[in-house]
Design a protein around this motif. Structure first.
Motif, PDB file in Angstrom:
ATOM      1  N   ALA A 185      40.333  45.068  35.427  1.00  0.00           N
ATOM      2  CA  ALA A 185      39.956  43.667  35.635  1.00  0.00           C
ATOM      3  C   ALA A 185      39.203  43.123  34.425  1.00  0.00           C
ATOM      4  CB  ALA A 185      39.087  43.557  36.893  1.00  0.00           C
ATOM      5  N   PHE A 186      38.379  43.973  33.818  1.00  0.00           N
ATOM      6  CA  PHE A 186      37.665  43.548  32.609  1.00  0.00           C
ATOM      7  C   PHE A 186      38.635  43.239  31.480  1.00  0.00           C
ATOM      8  CE2 PHE A 186      35.881  44.980  28.516  1.00  0.00           C
ATOM      9  CZ  PHE A 186      34.916  43.980  28.347  1.00  0.00           C
ATOM     10  N   VAL A 238      35.056  38.834  41.856  1.00  0.00           N
ATOM     11  CA  VAL A 238      33.898  39.730  41.912  1.00  0.00           C
ATOM     12  C   VAL A 238      33.372  39.841  43.332  1.00  0.00           C
ATOM     13  CG1 VAL A 238      31.510  40.029  41.164  1.00  0.00           C
ATOM     14  CG2 VAL A 238      33.266  39.318  39.522  1.00  0.00           C
ATOM     15  N   TYR A 297      38.032  48.312  37.834  1.00  0.00           N
ATOM     16  CA  TYR A 297      37.176  47.308  37.205  1.00  0.00           C
ATOM     17  C   TYR A 297      37.427  47.237  35.697  1.00  0.00           C
ATOM     18  CZ  TYR A 297      34.486  46.793  41.528  1.00  0.00           C
ATOM     19  OH  TYR A 297      34.090  46.513  42.815  1.00  0.00           O
ATOM     20  N   ALA A 332      32.718  40.504  34.566  1.00  0.00           N
ATOM     21  CA  ALA A 332      33.534  41.708  34.740  1.00  0.00           C
ATOM     22  C   ALA A 332      32.844  42.928  34.141  1.00  0.00           C
ATOM     23  CB  ALA A 332      34.900  41.492  34.104  1.00  0.00           C
TER      24      ALA A 332
END
Length: 511
Positions: free
Chosen positions: A239-240, A465, A236, A260
């Motif tokens: 992804a952020f 998400v 994550y 995110a």
């Protein structure tokens, strides 16, 4: 004190005053003893002889083949059933539990009490021998006179009294003959109670071992959950960063970055929450092995213990090893014998007793032939009227027996129910794990595809998400199922009395 009818009497005579009486008394006592022993051996004990109560039986378990009706056999060795999980650290914890667990220590002390009680009941079959020695002073007074005391001292006056001193030494023997079987029934009751206490000890040991294994397996599943969440947090974070870089490049809106970040922090919070759950399990393990939680620590690791291969056919003799069933039946035996003890109070007690020794008013010639005394004789004691006390005690014993029979039957039924429950649970969880694994494979593939599409700019971040959340949920569900299957396997082993040694044809677990 109960009113009693005394048949026979003790005879006390000075040995030197009745020549030949001692030999006649010994002959008489010997014949009486032989007669009483013959009666005791020939007679049957009062009260009903034990017969195993009828209980609900099943030709086989509905959820498994190869079962038959059970009969308690808790003395059969169970083996180290926890070794089925192939975890050396778990084996060491079990050893510490066996040595230091305080519930086990308490149950073991209760067993020693029951054992001592049974030994005391056995001791009642033997004569009791006692030695009594002492010295006493006595006075008898009144009148105006001059009186010489035993020591040669004169006392005069209106309050003069004669003071004497007596020295006694005697050896006594008492023996209650078990004509009606009261002592035998009491021994039978106490011996059964001792065996029930031994089964209780085994039940506590199995329960504590089962609790430790379940807690340990849950802790290891939590370690795997933590590893999964840590890996997810790392994904994550990546992804952020992607969303943030694309936002800075003007490719995506600011909402993608906030979504995110929200997902990242929520997952981090879930990982933190697992630390509390793991600490609770670690503290529980500390208590089970008999140490303070502050002195106990288990390092995290990534490997979850293996799921044992449950045999295809489980013989019903495994259920016969359950210590709680054995304890319940032995309490029925004890209660049944207690009926005989209560009924024996209707009949007279026969006691043989003999006493002999020396009594003198002077210490110098205390132990001498003229000062000898003895008594010997049988005694019958029987209650003539007690207002219904004995009958009420018999009714209490019979009602207590009925209660233990009901408890025994319920314990057997509960044993069948538990095994059926865990067999069903394991079978259902195995099928569920197969389906869940298929769903997890699909979720992983979907996540890989949606991330590629997002990087290419063909999908919105909300789609990413959604897929990430679904994939993480599937991963955690898989671990939850794995933990449930491990726990159910431990519960099945405990319900069977501890393992399935010697059983073949295993079913390989489906991971």
């Amino acid at each position: 004190m109960k009113p009693a009818l005394t048949v026979g009497a003790s005879s006390a005579r000075d040995a030197f005053a009745l020549p030949g009486f001692a030999s006649r008394a010994r002959s008489y006592s010997g014949r009486l003893t032989l007669l009483a022993l013959s009666l005791a051996l020939a007679s049957c004990a009062i009260g009903p002889d034990y017969q195993r109560p009828a209980s609900a039986e099943s030709a086989q378990f509905k959820q498994a083949a190869g079962w038959k009706a059970a009969a308690p056999a808790d003395t059969v060795l169970r083996g180290n059933w926890w070794e089925l999980y192939g975890d050396a650290e778990l084996n060491q914890l079990i050893e510490r539990l066996n040595a230091n667990n305080q519930s086990l220590a308490s149950a073991e002390a209760q067993y020693r009490q029951a054992k001592a009680l049974a030994r005391g009941a056995r001791a009642t079959f033997f004569p009791t021998i006692g030695l009594d020695t002492g010295v006493s002073r006595a006075g008898q007074g009144g009148g105006d006179s001059t009186i010489g005391t035993t020591g040669g001292v004169s006392v005069s006056g209106s309050n003069a009294a004669q003071i004497s001193k007596t020295y006694d030494a005697s050896l006594g023997v008492s023996w209650e003959l078990d004509i009606w079987g009261k002592l035998r029934r009491q021994l039978e009751s106490d011996s059964a109670s001792m065996q029930a206490s031994a089964a209780d000890l085994a039940a506590v040991r199995l329960s504590q071992q089962s609790e430790l294994v379940q807690s340990y397996l849950q802790l290891r599943v939590l370690d795997e959950q933590k590893r999964l969440l840590d890996e997810t947090v790392a994904a994550y974070q990546q992804a952020f960063r992607i969303a943030e870089n694309q936002y800075k490049a003007g490719i995506v809106p600011r909402s993608d970055v906030t979504q995110a970040l929200t997902q990242l922090k929520s997952t981090e919070a879930e990982a933190v929450d697992l630390e509390y759950q793991r600490a609770q399990l670690e503290h529980a393990l500390a208590v089970l092995v008999g140490v303070a939680p502050s002195q106990f620590e288990l390092a995290a690791r990534e490997q979850v213990p293996q799921l044992p291969a449950v045999p295809l056919s489980l013989p019903s003799t495994l259920l016969e090893r359950r210590p709680d069933i054995a304890a319940a039946e032995r309490r029925v035996i004890s209660a049944n014998a207690s009926i005989g003890v209560a009924k024996a109070a209707y009949y007279p007690d026969l006691t043989l007793s003999a006493t002999g020794g020396y009594r003198s008013g002077s210490l110098n010639d205390w132990i001498s032939s003229p000062n000898r005394f003895w008594s010997i004789g049988p005694q019958f004691a029987m209650t003539l009227f007690d207002g219904g006390l004995i009958s009420s005690q018999v009714e209490q014993a019979e009602a207590g027996y009925d209660q233990t029979v009901a408890d025994y039957r319920l314990t057997v039924l509960e044993g069948f129910r538990e095994v059926e429950d865990y067999l069903v649970q394991l079978a259902v969880l195995e099928r569920e794990a197969v389906v869940q694994q298929e769903g997890l494979d699909a979720a992983r593939e979907s996540l890989r595809l949606i991330l590629n599409q997002y990087k290419a700019g063909t999908v919105e971040f909300t789609d990413v998400v959604s897929v990430q959340t679904s994939a993480l949920s599937s991963e955690r569900t898989r671990l939850t199922l794995q933990g449930n299957r491990l726990t159910a396997s431990v519960q099945l082993i405990a319900a069977l009395g501890g393992g399935w040694d010697g059983v073949t044809e295993p079913i390989e677990p489906t991971e």
